[in-house]
Structures are given as structure tokens and as C-alpha cells.
Scaffold this motif. Structure first.
Motif, PDB file in Angstrom:
ATOM      1  N   CYS A 167     -17.440  11.884  27.194  1.00 39.47           N
ATOM      2  CA  CYS A 167     -16.358  11.088  27.783  1.00 39.47           C
ATOM      3  C   CYS A 167     -15.048  11.627  27.219  1.00 39.47           C
ATOM      4  CB  CYS A 167     -16.544   9.603  27.486  1.00 39.47           C
ATOM      5  SG  CYS A 167     -16.638   9.212  25.717  1.00 39.47           S
TER       6      CYS A 167
ATOM      7  N   VAL B  39     -14.257   4.776  24.623  1.00 41.25           N
ATOM      8  CA  VAL B  39     -15.318   4.647  25.627  1.00 41.25           C
ATOM      9  C   VAL B  39     -16.676   4.963  25.008  1.00 41.25           C
ATOM     10  CG1 VAL B  39     -16.264   5.682  27.736  1.00 41.25           C
ATOM     11  CG2 VAL B  39     -13.869   5.001  27.650  1.00 41.25           C
TER      12      VAL B  39
ATOM     13  N   ASN C  70     -18.389   2.003  23.783  1.00 37.50           N
ATOM     14  CA  ASN C  70     -18.666   0.948  24.751  1.00 37.50           C
ATOM     15  C   ASN C  70     -20.181   0.764  24.930  1.00 37.50           C
ATOM     16  OD1 ASN C  70     -19.222   0.075  27.748  1.00 37.50           O
ATOM     17  ND2 ASN C  70     -17.143  -0.598  27.297  1.00 37.50           N
TER      18      ASN C  70
ATOM     19  N   PHE D  48     -21.766   2.587  27.954  1.00 34.29           N
ATOM     20  CA  PHE D  48     -21.883   4.020  27.722  1.00 34.29           C
ATOM     21  C   PHE D  48     -23.071   4.308  26.803  1.00 34.29           C
ATOM     22  CE2 PHE D  48     -20.883   7.987  25.563  1.00 34.29           C
ATOM     23  CZ  PHE D  48     -20.427   8.797  26.586  1.00 34.29           C
TER      24      PHE D  48
ATOM     25  N   MET E 240     -15.497   2.770  33.400  1.00 32.88           N
ATOM     26  CA  MET E 240     -14.728   3.118  32.206  1.00 32.88           C
ATOM     27  C   MET E 240     -13.348   3.689  32.530  1.00 32.88           C
ATOM     28  SD  MET E 240     -16.817   2.276  29.750  1.00 32.88           S
ATOM     29  CE  MET E 240     -17.356   0.951  30.859  1.00 32.88           C
TER      30      MET E 240
ATOM     31  N   GLU F  12     -12.739   6.870  33.082  1.00 33.02           N
ATOM     32  CA  GLU F  12     -12.625   8.181  32.451  1.00 33.02           C
ATOM     33  C   GLU F  12     -13.621   9.147  33.079  1.00 33.02           C
ATOM     34  OE1 GLU F  12     -11.311   6.994  27.864  1.00 33.02           O
ATOM     35  OE2 GLU F  12     -12.973   8.371  28.219  1.00 33.02           O
TER      36      GLU F  12
ATOM     37  N   ILE G 254     -16.755  11.074  32.818  1.00 35.45           N
ATOM     38  CA  ILE G 254     -17.996  10.997  32.038  1.00 35.45           C
ATOM     39  C   ILE G 254     -18.989  11.976  32.651  1.00 35.45           C
ATOM     40  CG2 ILE G 254     -19.975   9.533  31.439  1.00 35.45           C
ATOM     41  CD1 ILE G 254     -18.041   7.191  31.281  1.00 35.45           C
TER      42      ILE G 254
END
Length: 392
Positions: free
Chosen positions: A142, A147, A150, A153, A214, A216, A218
Motif C-alpha cells: 500500500c 493503511v 488497518n 488490509f 482505503m 490508496e 494496493i
């Protein structure tokens, strides 16, 4: 005095009096004479009661509506983990229908995830899954460590590791270690069971959905699977571990035994200690024989250049080079290293002691070390495979 007197009146009566005064200024008053004063007083009291009831109903209705909207925002946020701004925008666009808003959020998120897929992702986690005589490690990347911490994740990383444990290498039927990329897993099915992401989906879709949540980029980057011959064990250690099975640096090795033994626990104990040593000492080769000629010649040239700068004789220079080469082997060759927790013990000595304890020769079959994000910057510039310490 009139102001202070009115200040004690309830809000509804003040509003009513203001309304009544406004009507009087516009000629709508029913006050026409003394004879009408008593009936007008009675009508005014009734009107005040009705107006207060209307104001109360209106304020309560607005308050209830606001409370319901806040509750819907909270519910959708808990379901999706999407930013509050996006949650509210989806609810407004869908006229506060939470189911429709959730679908809209997923559509928006997937579009944004595709747009962000080209961004560099150097953070993340390694996830480990193990079964008898077998271990799999995957890297899920990520953009930020926020994140990476998280729970969704982390859940996805562990789910990918469990699926990777089932990957077979048809070109390598014998026990060993092999690597694989995202193309080996992306079309496989995952059965997810998390409050915020559940159901059956492909690995590629699961990664995209979590990226949408998220906000982002990934990506599942790579994986390794190691298996041991029987009798033997695979041991692993994860460094900087937020929970079991997750970490940022991994050391894994297989220990092989010549004959059947009953003390597998002793093998696992020493194997775990050696896996920790791999993380700390960073060996690159299992034995001196595995050091490639290119690496050896390059190191020899560097050491020779350093020795020549001392101005000593050629014989002295050659002795200096050989001595420093032995030091180099102790730094990068697993079997030549000192044990990082007790430098009076070498790795060879530890294996000799273990062999005596179990009554059979024990040797290291394979090993590798990997770290989150290693080689990514170099990969972007050269598009070549990143280095991973391992036995061949």
C-alpha cells in the motif's frame, strides 16, 4: 420594560406575537371595538396553543430527520470504511437510501482505485501461512503505513497467504522454494468473512475493493512457497509483527534430516532460532559454493584495490585480500556466520549439536529472507527482478 417582559415569554409565544403584530401592520387585525375584546382574547389563546403545537412539531421533525441522517452516515461508514465526505455525498445523491448509497460508493471506489493503480506503493505487510512441512509468504503493498495497520488490509493479507499455501509448482515436483507473481493468484476465488468485506470473489476483485475502501493504491506483489522433504520441518520468523502471521521482514528455512526421528520439536525450536538469525544477519548464500563467480571476482577486485593503497608488497597484498575474503564469507554466507545471539557459536556448530541431539544428521535445505518494499525503487528504474536472499 417591554423588552424584559417579553424575554420571559416562550419562543413559540414570541413568534406568535411577532406574527400577530405583522398582521396588524398590514390591516388584518380583528380588534374593532371594546365589545369584541373578550372574544378576541379567547381566539388569541386558542391560536397561541395551535401555533405552539405547529412550531413544536416542526422542530421535532427536523431534529428527528437530522438524527436519522447522522445514523445513516455512521452505518454506511462502518459498513464500508470509506471517508465520511464520500459517505455523505453518496447518501445525498441516493436520497438517503443506504443500500443504493453503498452500491454507489463501491462503483466510485473502483474507478478511483483504477486511477491510483500507477502510484508507487512501498509500504505494506508480509503475511505467513503454514501447514505441516510447508509455508507460504506473500507481500501486499500500500502507499502508507496507516493503511498497513488497518484491520481490513491485515485481513486481506492473511487471506492471500492462506490461498498461496495451496499454490503448486508443476515444474518443481521436489521439495524446495519457488516464487510466484500476482498472475498466479488473481483469478482464484476467495471466500471472505469480514464485517466490511465478505462473500466469494476473485483475488483481483478483492484487492481492488479494499483499495477502493482505503483510497490508496494496493497491490499483491509477490509470494514464496517453501516445502521440506520428509522427515523435515519448515520454520519461519516474522519481525515487527502487529499480530500472528503478519510482519515487515520474514526469515524462513527448511531443516532436513537423513533418518526418521521422533524429536521434531527440537528441530522446530532450532529452526525458529535460525529463522530469527536470517532476519538479523541477512545472509545471502547458504554455503561458499553458492557464491557466484561474478560476485566473488567483483569483491576480490574491490579488496585488492583497497590493499594496494597501503603500499605494501604484492605477497602482503595477496594475504590481505584472502583474509578479507574470509571476513566477507562470514558476513554473507549462512554456514560461515556466527550466531547473532551468541557469537561464540557458529551456525555449523549449532547444526552439529542438533544432529547429536536428534541422533541423525541435520542440514539446512533452503532459506530466504524478504522485506516489505525491497527493490521497488530499483524495479521502477530498471524493470528487473528484485534481490531476495535465498539458497538455490
Amino acid at each position: 420594560m417591554a423588552f424584559f417582559k417579553n424575554a420571559k415569554l416562550p419562543l413559540g409565544i414570541l413568534l406568535y406575537n411577532t406574527r400577530l403584530s405583522s398582521c396588524s401592520r398590514h390591516g388584518y387585525s380583528t380588534w374593532v371595538g371594546k365589545g369584541a375584546s373578550l372574544p378576541q382574547y379567547t381566539d388569541t389563546k386558542a391560536s397561541q396553543t395551535a401555533y405552539l403545537y405547529w412550531v413544536s412539531r416542526r422542530f421535532n421533525s427536523q431534529a428527528a430527520s437530522s438524527a436519522e441522517q447522522i445514523s445513516l452516515i455512521k452505518q454506511l461508514r462502518e459498513r464500508t470504511s470509506a471517508p465520511i465526505k464520500d459517505v455523505k455525498a453518496s447518501l445525498v445523491d441516493c436520497n438517503w437510501d443506504i443500500e443504493a448509497a453503498q452500491k454507489e460508493l463501491r462503483k466510485r471506489g473502483k474507478v478511483l482505485a483504477m486511477k491510483k493503480s500507477s502510484r508507487t506503493a512501498t509500504e505494506g505487510l508480509l503475511a505467513l501461512a503454514q501447514s505441516e512441512g510447508r509455508a507460504a509468504v506473500i507481500e501486499l503493498n500500500c502507499e502508507t503505513d496507516f493503511v498497513a495497520r488497518n484491520e481490513i488490509f491485515e485481513y486481506l493479507a492473511l487471506a492471500l497467504a492462506k490461498k498461496a499455501l495451496l499454490v503448486e509448482n508443476s515444474s518443481q515436483p521436489v521439495p524446495g522454494v519457488f516464487s510466484f507473481g500476482p498472475e498466479c493468484l488473481e483469478d482464484l476465488k476467495l471466500n471472505l468473512d469480514h464485517p466490511k468485506i465478505s462473500g466469494e470473489t476473485t483475488i483481483q476483485n478483492a484487492v481492488t475493493e479494499v483499495a477502493a475502501m482505503m483510497g490508496e493504491n494496493i497491490k499483491f506483489r509477490r509470494g514464496f512457497v517453501m516445502s521440506a522433504s520428509s522427515p523435515g520441518v519448515v520454520s519461519a520468523y516474522l519481525h515487527r509483527c502487529p499480530q500472528p502471521g503478519l510482519g515487515r521482514i520474514a526469515g524462513i528455512l527448511s531443516l532436513e534430516v537423513e533418518n526418521e526421528i521422533s524429536q521434531l520439536d527440537a528441530l522446530q525450536k532450532v529452526g525458529s532460532e535460525l529463522a530469527m538469525h536470517i532476519v538479523a544477519a541477512k545472509p545471502l548464500f547458504l554455503t561458499k559454493e553458492f557464491v557466484t563467480s561474478d560476485v566473488l571476482n567483483n569483491e576480490r577486485e574491490i579488496l585488492k584495490s583497497q590493499a594496494e593503497s597501503t603500499g605494501k608488497s604484492q605477497i602482503a597484498i595477496e594475504k590481505m585480500v584472502e583474509g578479507r575474503l574470509r571476513k566477507y564469507f562470514e558476513e554473507v554466507v549462512f554456514m560461515e556466520q556466527k550466531y547473532f545471539l551468541n557469537e561464540s557459536l557458529s551456525i555449523k556448530k549449532i547444526l552439529d549439536n542438533l544432529s547429536k541431539e536428534v541422533g541423525s544428521t541435520v542440514k539446512i535445505g533452503n532459506f530466504f529472507r524478504m522485506e516489505v518494499g525491497e527493490g521497488i525503487q530499483r524495479l521502477e528504474s530498471s524493470n528487473t527482478d528484485e534481490p531476495v536472499a535465498q539458497a538455490v
